[in-house]
Design an enzyme around this catalytic site. Structure first.
Site, PDB file in Angstrom:
ATOM      1  CB  SER A 165      35.580  36.669  41.240  1.00  0.00           C
ATOM      2  OG  SER A 165      35.615  37.355  40.016  1.00  0.00           O
ATOM      3  N   GLY A 196      40.782  40.400  44.776  1.00  0.00           N
ATOM      4  CA  GLY A 196      41.811  39.391  44.542  1.00  0.00           C
ATOM      5  C   GLY A 196      42.306  39.465  43.115  1.00  0.00           C
TER       6      GLY A 196
HETATM    7  O1  OSB Z   1      38.685  42.936  38.745  1.00  0.00           O
HETATM    8  O2  OSB Z   1      38.552  41.916  40.566  1.00  0.00           O
HETATM    9  C1  OSB Z   1      39.000  41.984  39.431  1.00  0.00           C
HETATM   10  C2  OSB Z   1      41.011  38.820  38.646  1.00  0.00           C
HETATM   11  C3  OSB Z   1      41.996  39.331  37.837  1.00  0.00           C
HETATM   12  C4  OSB Z   1      41.967  40.669  37.523  1.00  0.00           C
HETATM   13  C5  OSB Z   1      40.956  41.490  38.026  1.00  0.00           C
HETATM   14  C6  OSB Z   1      39.990  40.982  38.861  1.00  0.00           C
HETATM   15  C7  OSB Z   1      39.996  39.608  39.151  1.00  0.00           C
HETATM   16  C8  OSB Z   1      38.978  38.942  39.960  1.00  0.00           C
HETATM   17  C9  OSB Z   1      39.426  37.687  40.681  1.00  0.00           C
HETATM   18  O3  OSB Z   1      37.821  39.263  39.983  1.00  0.00           O
HETATM   19  C10 OSB Z   1      39.028  37.632  42.098  1.00  0.00           C
HETATM   20  C11 OSB Z   1      39.740  36.536  42.850  1.00  0.00           C
HETATM   21  O4  OSB Z   1      40.974  36.560  42.985  1.00  0.00           O
HETATM   22  O5  OSB Z   1      39.050  35.631  43.320  1.00  0.00           O
END
Ligand code: OSB
Ligand code: MG
Length: 369
Positions: free
Chosen positions: A135, A290
């Site tokens: 991400s 995540g």
């Molecule tokens: O929306 O998926 C999400 C991280 C913090 C809050 C929300 C999100 C995310 C990510 C991180 O997209 C994904 C990861 O942990 O690699």
């Protein structure tokens, strides 16, 4: 068997690179680790709530309060040790799924260690390796984003997810597709749009996104359904899916065609498995989201993602993508196939490193039983 004590620790770990979403930029993560102890064994869970209530209403402070004033005294008074028993009985406390999940996960780890089984075996998981996606947050400019994507692709990630918001969407996707026409690309809005932005979102169709994640706010199941009717791109819901019931409702309303499962958001593994099962029954594929977890939360996610219906690449990346030094040994790494191995040891199957937890610690509190 009885629990001897529960320890809560608040930690702060700096990210290797800032992480920016439609709700803001962060340079470090503040989170809670729950440790349950019984008969010389320690079970670890992670609370995924953030310092600020931007992704959900929960924060590290609300989770700490719920655990300390309600959930832990309840577990102590009721003599609860089994995670499933906890999940059912903790239902009397409304809301606060992330606080509940942190404690439930610690009980699952303890159960795996008591039985000498990795959690994937306890859960009935079918995968030994988990497809890793990454991400990528909003960057200062498009060239910086393209560089980061290039580097993650070279490392072997199977899918790129970008964060979008009004003004950082169409032109960004266009530049990505120019340079990387064939990669698996998905976009996550974290609820930054509304029904009035439908035309803007429809302009993303030409980029053949693998999915469009959470375009509207969490409560807008009906508007998601209206958008999905107008779009060929599959909508995936994250924030909206808070329980088996919301998952079923979203599917019946055709608000999405894919579901993101995060154990913290839904209150634990018991609820996450219910969602997994009902999605499978209805032919809706899922994947594991995540929250930039430390190695403890990441290990838990890998075991959950070994279940059969986790069919898309997941937001499960190597430790070094998030933190210079993870708090577990061994750290998680990507293999040449773009997958991460599910640990085979008992419980979560990785060892929290006490000195590193100590170094990242803000404060901690032990509740003796
Ligand atoms: O929306 O998926 C999400 C991280 C913090 C809050 C929300 C999100 C995310 C990510 C991180 O997209 C994904 C990861 O942990 O690699
Ligand atoms: Mg998301």
């Amino acid at each position: 068997m009885k629990l001897d004590k529960i320890e809560l620790t608040l930690l702060k770990l700096p990210y290797v690179h800032f992480f920016e979403t439609s709700f803001g930029r962060e340079i470090e993560r503040t989170f809670i680790i729950v440790k349950v102890t019984a008969q010389g064994l320690d079970g670890y869970g992670e609370v995924v709530a953030s310092q600020n209530p931007f992704y959900s209403y929960e924060t590290t402070s609300t989770a700490w309060l719920m655990l300390k004033d309600y959930l832990i005294p309840f577990v102590k008074q009721q003599g609860i040790v089994e995670p499933t028993d906890f999940a059912i009985k903790a239902g009397r406390f409304k809301g606060h799924p992330m606080a509940k999940a942190g404690l439930e996960l610690a009980l699952w780890d303890l159960l795996g260690k008591r039985e000498g089984l990795p959690l994937k075996a306890v859960y009935g998981g079918v995968r030994r390796r988990i497809d890793a996606g990454v991400s990528v947050g909003i960057q200062d400019d498009i060239p910086q984003l393209l560089n980061r994507i290039q580097s993650f692709l070279e490392q072997g990630y199977l899918r790129i997810k970008i964060k979008i918001k009004p003004g950082w969407d169409e032109s960004v996707c266009r530049e990505i597709r120019k340079q990387f026409p064939r990669i698996l690309l998905q976009a996550d809005a974290n609820g930054a749009y509304g029904l009035n932005d439908t035309d803007e979102l429809k302009r993303l169709e030409e980029f053949k996104l693998l999915m469009l994640e959470q375009p509207f706010p969490a409560y807008d199941l009906w508007d998601h359904s209206r958008l999905q009717k107008e779009m060929e791109t599959d909508i995936c819901l994250d924030e909206s899916i808070t329980s088996e019931v919301t998952a079923r409702t979203a599917m019946e309303m055709k608000s999405c065609r894919i579901v993101n499962i995060k154990v913290g958001r839904v209150g634990g593994v018991v609820e996450a498995r219910r969602i997994h099962d009902i999605c499978m029954e209805k032919g809706v594929p899922v994947w594991c989201g995540g929250m930039l977890e430390s190695g403890i939360g990441r290990a838990h996610n890998l075991h959950i993602a070994s279940l059969k219906n986790f069919v898309f690449p997941n937001d499960l990346s190597a430790s070094e993508r998030y933190y210079a030094e993870d708090i577990v040994e061994p750290a998680f790494s990507l293999d040449s196939r773009g997958t991460i191995a599910v640990p085979d040891g008992p419980g979560i199957g990785v060892d929290p490193v006490k000195e590193r937890i100590q170094r990242a610690k803000v404060h901690s509190e032990t509740i003796a039983f």
